[in-house]
Motif scaffolding. Structure first.
Motif, short mmCIF file in Angstrom:
data_model
loop_
_atom_site.label_atom_id
_atom_site.label_comp_id
_atom_site.label_asym_id
_atom_site.label_seq_id
_atom_site.Cartn_x
_atom_site.Cartn_y
_atom_site.Cartn_z
N ALA A 21 0.83 -1.21 0.00
CA ALA A 21 0.00 0.00 0.00
C ALA A 21 0.87 1.26 0.00
CB ALA A 21 -0.94 -0.01 1.21
N VAL A 22 1.96 1.24 0.76
CA VAL A 22 2.87 2.40 0.79
C VAL A 22 3.51 2.59 -0.58
CG1 VAL A 22 5.01 3.32 1.77
CG2 VAL A 22 3.31 2.29 3.27
N SER A 23 3.98 1.49 -1.20
CA SER A 23 4.63 1.62 -2.51
C SER A 23 3.65 2.08 -3.58
CB SER A 23 5.30 0.30 -2.93
OG SER A 23 4.34 -0.69 -3.23
N GLU A 24 2.39 1.65 -3.50
CA GLU A 24 1.38 2.12 -4.46
C GLU A 24 1.05 3.59 -4.24
OE1 GLU A 24 -0.31 0.05 -7.21
OE2 GLU A 24 1.79 -0.32 -6.76
N GLY A 25 1.05 4.03 -2.99
CA GLY A 25 0.84 5.45 -2.70
C GLY A 25 1.91 6.31 -3.35
N LEU A 26 3.16 5.80 -3.32
CA LEU A 26 4.25 6.52 -3.98
C LEU A 26 4.11 6.45 -5.50
CD1 LEU A 26 6.98 7.99 -3.88
CD2 LEU A 26 8.08 5.74 -3.81
N ARG A 27 3.77 5.28 -6.01
CA ARG A 27 3.66 5.09 -7.47
C ARG A 27 2.62 6.01 -8.09
NH1 ARG A 27 1.49 -0.46 -10.32
NH2 ARG A 27 1.67 0.27 -12.45
N TRP A 28 1.45 6.12 -7.47
CA TRP A 28 0.35 6.89 -8.05
C TRP A 28 0.30 8.32 -7.54
CZ3 TRP A 28 -1.02 4.59 -12.18
CH2 TRP A 28 -1.03 3.19 -12.24
N GLY A 29 1.06 8.64 -6.49
CA GLY A 29 1.07 9.99 -5.96
C GLY A 29 -0.07 10.28 -5.01
N GLU A 30 -0.79 9.26 -4.63
CA GLU A 30 -1.88 9.38 -3.67
C GLU A 30 -2.23 7.99 -3.17
OE1 GLU A 30 -5.33 11.05 -5.51
OE2 GLU A 30 -5.08 9.87 -7.30
N PRO A 31 -2.87 7.91 -2.01
CA PRO A 31 -3.23 6.59 -1.49
C PRO A 31 -4.20 5.86 -2.42
CG PRO A 31 -3.40 8.25 0.22
CD PRO A 31 -3.20 8.98 -1.07
N TRP A 65 -5.25 1.95 3.11
CA TRP A 65 -4.73 2.93 2.16
C TRP A 65 -3.55 3.59 2.85
CZ3 TRP A 65 -9.48 2.81 4.40
CH2 TRP A 65 -9.84 3.84 5.27
N ALA A 66 -2.55 3.96 2.07
CA ALA A 66 -1.30 4.42 2.68
C ALA A 66 -0.61 5.47 1.84
CB ALA A 66 -0.37 3.23 2.89
N LEU A 67 0.34 6.13 2.50
CA LEU A 67 1.14 7.17 1.88
C LEU A 67 2.56 7.03 2.41
CD1 LEU A 67 0.42 9.65 0.08
CD2 LEU A 67 0.48 10.99 2.16
N PRO A 68 3.57 7.25 1.57
CA PRO A 68 4.95 7.12 2.07
C PRO A 68 5.35 8.27 3.00
CG PRO A 68 4.97 7.88 -0.19
CD PRO A 68 3.53 7.58 0.14
N LEU A 69 6.08 7.93 4.05
CA LEU A 69 6.77 8.93 4.86
C LEU A 69 8.10 9.17 4.18
CD1 LEU A 69 6.07 7.55 8.44
CD2 LEU A 69 5.28 9.73 7.52
N MET A 70 8.40 10.43 3.86
CA MET A 70 9.58 10.71 3.04
C MET A 70 10.42 11.84 3.61
SD MET A 70 7.85 10.47 -0.73
CE MET A 70 9.41 10.35 -1.58
N HIS A 71 11.72 11.72 3.38
CA HIS A 71 12.66 12.82 3.61
C HIS A 71 13.29 13.08 2.25
CE1 HIS A 71 15.58 15.49 5.16
NE2 HIS A 71 16.60 14.65 5.06
N ASN A 72 12.96 14.20 1.63
CA ASN A 72 13.31 14.50 0.25
C ASN A 72 12.75 13.37 -0.63
OD1 ASN A 72 14.55 16.91 0.96
ND2 ASN A 72 16.52 15.89 1.31
N ASN A 73 13.60 12.65 -1.36
CA ASN A 73 13.10 11.56 -2.21
C ASN A 73 13.23 10.19 -1.57
OD1 ASN A 73 12.29 13.30 -4.19
ND2 ASN A 73 14.11 13.03 -5.45
N ALA A 74 13.73 10.12 -0.33
CA ALA A 74 13.92 8.84 0.34
C ALA A 74 12.65 8.43 1.08
CB ALA A 74 15.08 8.94 1.32
N VAL A 75 12.18 7.22 0.79
CA VAL A 75 11.02 6.67 1.49
C VAL A 75 11.53 5.98 2.75
CG1 VAL A 75 9.11 5.04 1.37
CG2 VAL A 75 9.75 6.35 -0.66
#
Length: 200
Positions: free
Chosen positions: A63-73, A85-95
């Motif tokens: 779910a986290v990787s799909e949130g990153l792939r599509w730009g939304e949960p 449903w999920a969203l990545p926690l990020m620091h700059n471009n690092a998940v």
């Protein structure tokens, strides 16, 4: 604490997570977890009956990787009959992990008619917007991913529309553009010729 390995500042610490989970939970009455990159729960109230089950962990990671792939949960199912449903926690471009929200399937669809008692789509948007407001994710990267998806969707629709047209329409289009194409070729205007060919 989930933090970037090269800095001492956390992307999300317990206090930040608890404030986020309280605000989001009050709005939607769903469970919220902070997970690491392997889908293991770092913070959060354990509403899932088997939070450390391998299938659940993989579902959260997906779910986290799909949130990153599509730009939304995006909405997915975990093996325990829960929607997540999920969203990545990020620091700059690092998940560095993710924020995962979940609700039991029978709460979302209490009747057999398929009517949802929870506006999961709006809950997904709120998860992203609230995380972006708190700078827990890379808002610019997620927006770029949503725009890419939208462009690909438009391109796919154009291809399908083109396939539905018959050969007569294609021939008519070519005959209409041919004089301009020939003129561009004679002038040696490659950019104009390429543009006409792309349009054809």
């Amino acid at each position: 604490m989930i933090q970037h390995p090269e800095t001492t500042s956390p992307v999300i610490d317990r206090a930040t997570f608890e404030e986020f989970a309280e605000a989001y939970g009050a709005r939607w009455d769903v469970g919220v977890y902070a997970v690491d990159n392997e889908g293991r729960i770092v913070y959060g109230e354990l509403r899932c009956p088997s939070p450390e089950d391998e299938g659940c962990r993989q579902a959260r990671r997906w779910a986290v990787s799909e949130g990153l792939r599509w730009g939304e949960p995006t909405i997915d199912f975990c093996p325990q009959r829960r929607l997540i449903w999920a969203l990545p926690l990020m620091h700059n471009n690092a998940v560095l992990g993710g924020l995962v929200a979940e609700a039991p399937e029978d709460r979302v669809f209490p009747s057999q008619q398929g009517e949802s008692s929870l506006d999961v789509r709006r809950a997904c948007v709120d998860l992203r917007e609230m995380a972006e407001e708190r700078n827990l994710t890379n808002a610019a990267l997620l927006e770029m991913r949503r725009e890419q998806y939208h462009r690909e969707q438009l391109r796919a629709e154009a291809i399908q529309e083109f396939k539905r047209r018959n050969a007569y329409v294609l021939r008519e289009m070519y005959l209409r553009e041919e004089p301009a194409l020939m003129a561009a070729i004679r002038k040696g205007d490659r950019q104009e010729a390429r543009g006409l060919l792309n349009r054809i």
